[in-house]
Design a protein around this motif. Structure first.
Motif, PDB file in Angstrom:
ATOM      1  N   GLY A   1      -4.726   3.254   2.359  1.00 20.34           N
ATOM      2  CA  GLY A   1      -5.987   2.728   1.985  1.00 20.34           C
ATOM      3  C   GLY A   1      -6.463   1.331   2.176  1.00 20.34           C
ATOM      4  N   VAL A   2      -5.252   0.926   3.054  1.00 19.81           N
ATOM      5  CA  VAL A   2      -5.406  -1.522   2.980  1.00 19.81           C
ATOM      6  C   VAL A   2      -7.102  -0.628   3.595  1.00 19.81           C
ATOM      7  CG1 VAL A   2      -5.248  -3.364   4.561  1.00 19.81           C
ATOM      8  CG2 VAL A   2      -3.169  -1.208   3.180  1.00 19.81           C
ATOM      9  N   THR A   3      -8.144  -2.113   2.575  1.00 15.99           N
ATOM     10  CA  THR A   3      -9.009  -2.506   3.051  1.00 15.99           C
ATOM     11  C   THR A   3      -8.905  -3.803   4.117  1.00 15.99           C
ATOM     12  OG1 THR A   3     -10.163  -1.662   0.972  1.00 15.99           O
ATOM     13  CG2 THR A   3     -11.044  -3.312   2.318  1.00 15.99           C
ATOM     14  N   PHE A   4      -9.773  -3.405   5.296  1.00 14.85           N
ATOM     15  CA  PHE A   4      -9.500  -4.838   5.942  1.00 14.85           C
ATOM     16  C   PHE A   4     -10.623  -5.697   6.266  1.00 14.85           C
ATOM     17  CE2 PHE A   4      -6.858  -2.006   8.384  1.00 14.85           C
ATOM     18  CZ  PHE A   4      -5.420  -2.553   8.153  1.00 14.85           C
TER      19      PHE A   4
ATOM     20  N   ALA B   1       5.568  -8.677  -0.690  1.00 12.86           N
ATOM     21  CA  ALA B   1       5.387  -7.967  -1.203  1.00 12.86           C
ATOM     22  C   ALA B   1       6.327  -7.381  -1.976  1.00 12.86           C
ATOM     23  CB  ALA B   1       5.712  -6.568  -0.438  1.00 12.86           C
ATOM     24  N   ARG B   2       7.741  -7.337  -2.090  1.00 12.26           N
ATOM     25  CA  ARG B   2       8.338  -6.298  -3.014  1.00 12.26           C
ATOM     26  C   ARG B   2       8.373  -7.483  -4.208  1.00 12.26           C
ATOM     27  NH1 ARG B   2      13.268  -4.818   1.609  1.00 12.26           N
ATOM     28  NH2 ARG B   2      11.993  -2.857   2.573  1.00 12.26           N
TER      29      ARG B   2
ATOM     30  N   SER C   1       0.594  -0.721  -0.234  1.00  5.10           N
ATOM     31  CA  SER C   1      -0.025  -0.081  -0.160  1.00  5.10           C
ATOM     32  C   SER C   1       0.925   1.218  -0.149  1.00  5.10           C
ATOM     33  CB  SER C   1      -1.353  -0.100   0.979  1.00  5.10           C
ATOM     34  OG  SER C   1       0.009  -0.157   2.657  1.00  5.10           O
ATOM     35  N   ALA C   2       2.153   1.673   0.595  1.00 10.19           N
ATOM     36  CA  ALA C   2       2.544   2.452   0.606  1.00 10.19           C
ATOM     37  C   ALA C   2       3.542   2.441  -0.870  1.00 10.19           C
ATOM     38  CB  ALA C   2       3.835   1.991   1.560  1.00 10.19           C
ATOM     39  N   ALA C   3       3.411   1.677  -1.781  1.00 10.71           N
ATOM     40  CA  ALA C   3       3.994   2.126  -2.937  1.00 10.71           C
ATOM     41  C   ALA C   3       2.991   2.043  -3.896  1.00 10.71           C
ATOM     42  CB  ALA C   3       5.096   0.413  -3.501  1.00 10.71           C
ATOM     43  N   GLY C   4       1.551   2.360  -3.641  1.00 10.23           N
ATOM     44  CA  GLY C   4       0.188   2.952  -4.020  1.00 10.23           C
ATOM     45  C   GLY C   4      -0.846   1.172  -4.528  1.00 10.23           C
ATOM     46  N   ARG C   5      -0.178   0.561  -4.118  1.00 10.53           N
ATOM     47  CA  ARG C   5      -0.984  -0.239  -4.332  1.00 10.53           C
ATOM     48  C   ARG C   5      -2.422  -1.009  -4.325  1.00 10.53           C
ATOM     49  NH1 ARG C   5       1.570  -3.567  -8.542  1.00 10.53           N
ATOM     50  NH2 ARG C   5      -0.862  -3.619  -8.622  1.00 10.53           N
ATOM     51  N   THR C   6      -3.678  -1.294  -4.330  1.00 11.21           N
ATOM     52  CA  THR C   6      -4.817  -1.665  -3.724  1.00 11.21           C
ATOM     53  C   THR C   6      -4.385  -2.944  -2.767  1.00 11.21           C
ATOM     54  OG1 THR C   6      -5.959   0.020  -5.284  1.00 11.21           O
ATOM     55  CG2 THR C   6      -6.865  -1.195  -4.040  1.00 11.21           C
TER      56      THR C   6
END
Length: 398
Positions: free
Chosen positions: A124-127, A387-388, A22-27
């Motif tokens: 913007g992370v959805t839980f 993630a990376r 999410s820090a990299a702009g991913r949904t």
């Protein structure tokens, strides 16, 4: 295909993966089967939340045994220093304890988890809680017990091991991956206690008491630390550090013996010099208490090992008290587990070889480590690595 990346499992590995993505702009959507996130993480906080360890990376990697080679890239890419900086960035400064272990100054998990979830929410992370993953539908979508399906661009599975099932880690995912031809190792208890046939009197008197500043030897390995007498046997950090070897020896032979050095800071000669004093008229317990500063627990441990009549060479006896272990506690009592997804079932980027675009992280992989910060560090580091790896794919993981 949905551009969202699915993270299945809301523990340290899954949440760290969600943060990096999410820090990299991913949904990102995190799916967790329990009603709330980080339950086992909060349980770890009851012991002060040992985040990591301050020792150099080379001995640090050695704590993972045979898995150290496979875990080296993730742990070099997200080091204990990186984890400390991350915690400080969440407003949780750390300190190094006398044993080299690293803790937040608050000695609690809840403030860190609250700050962490707030950061993820802001990114913007959805839980989605109460979402039990059941595998894949016939058309390849992620499927959940409530009937929902989703087709993410990539998936990270961070489902934990098979201990502490009431907190969410029950290993129920293993048959699902086995059906996908993912190679799995059977779950075994790690960082758990071992059975000792204590006498009833010793058990009743000393269960729950610690053996501090000891050294435990099994074969060629010696570990310094602490242990705790339990009604069923013995547990604690010095035992946990040897648990893999002990478990294997018991499986092969039915039992195994460790030697406990009750005074590891003294040589046999130094201890013998302290014991070289008259003790006529004194009971053996009084003599050992005064000459060697042994506690009632330590004195009676020697008697458990040798009987009431102790060997004449008391110094050697104190330095090498044998203790026979006849079994081990099951998964329900273990702090962590060995077993899970075999390390050769994933590629160098932690993607399943049997399932494209599906990555694994955390304790669901077949590695184990003693307590002391090594468990959490590897969970965090493999979450970062997965993630990376997704971010490094062509088109950013699409």
């Amino acid at each position: 295909m949905d551009e969202t990346i699915a993270v299945v499992g809301g523990g340290p590995a899954g949440l760290m993966a969600a943060e990096v993505l999410s820090a990299a702009g991913r949904t990102v959507t995190v799916y967790e089967r329990m009603p709330s996130l980080g339950r086992k993480f909060l349980m770890a906080g009851r012991g002060g939340l040992n985040l990591t360890h301050s020792e150099d990376l080379r001995p640090f990697l050695g704590r993972y045994g045979a898995a150290g080679k496979a875990l080296k890239p993730p742990l070099e890419a997200f080091t204990p220093a990186d984890l400390i900086a991350w915690a400080q960035g969440l407003g949780q400064p750390t300190f190094v304890g006398s044993s080299g272990r690293v803790f937040p100054k608050s000695l609690k998990a809840s403030p860190l988890l609250r700050a962490w979830l707030a950061r993820l929410d802001a990114q913007g992370v959805t839980f989605r809680t109460r979402m039990t993953w059941t595998g894949w539908s016939d058309d390849g979508a992620l499927a959940f017990a409530n009937g929902e399906t989703t087709r993410p661009s990539a998936t990270i599975l961070a489902l934990g091991g098979a201990s502490w099932g009431k907190l969410g880690s029950d290993g129920a995912w293993a048959p699902i991956l086995a059906d996908q031809d993912v190679a799995l190792a059977a779950f075994e208890p790690a960082n758990g206690g071992f059975t000792v046939d204590w006498s009833p009197v010793f058990r009743e008197r000393f269960a729950g008491q610690p053996l501090k500043a000891i050294a435990v030897t099994h074969g060629r390995r010696t570990v310094r630390g602490e242990a705790v007498v339990a009604d069923y046997g013995i547990e604690g950090g010095a035992i946990y550090a040897l648990s893999s070897d002990l478990r294997g020896a018991i499986a092969a032979e039915g039992s195994t013996t460790v030697e406990i050095d009750l005074r590891p800071d003294l040589s046999v000669a130094q201890l013998a010099a302290r014991l070289d004093r008259p003790h006529a008229g004194q009971s053996m317990a009084t003599y050992l208490r005064k000459a060697a500063n042994l506690s009632p627990l330590e004195i009676n441990l020697l008697r458990e090992a040798h009987g009431v009549g102790l060997p004449a060479d008391l110094a050697a006896t104190i330095k090498r008290a044998p203790l026979k272990l006849t079994g081990l506690q099951g998964l329900a009592r273990a702090i962590s587990t060995a077993g899970g997804v075999k390390l050769d079932a994933v590629d160098d980027h932690l993607m399943l070889k049997a399932r494209a675009n599906v990555y694994v992280a955390g304790e669901m992989m077949d590695w184990e480590a003693p307590t002391g910060g090594y468990l959490l560090q590897a969970c965090f580091a493999t979450g970062v690595a997965a993630a990376r790896a997704i971010l490094a794919r062509p088109s950013g993981g699409e």
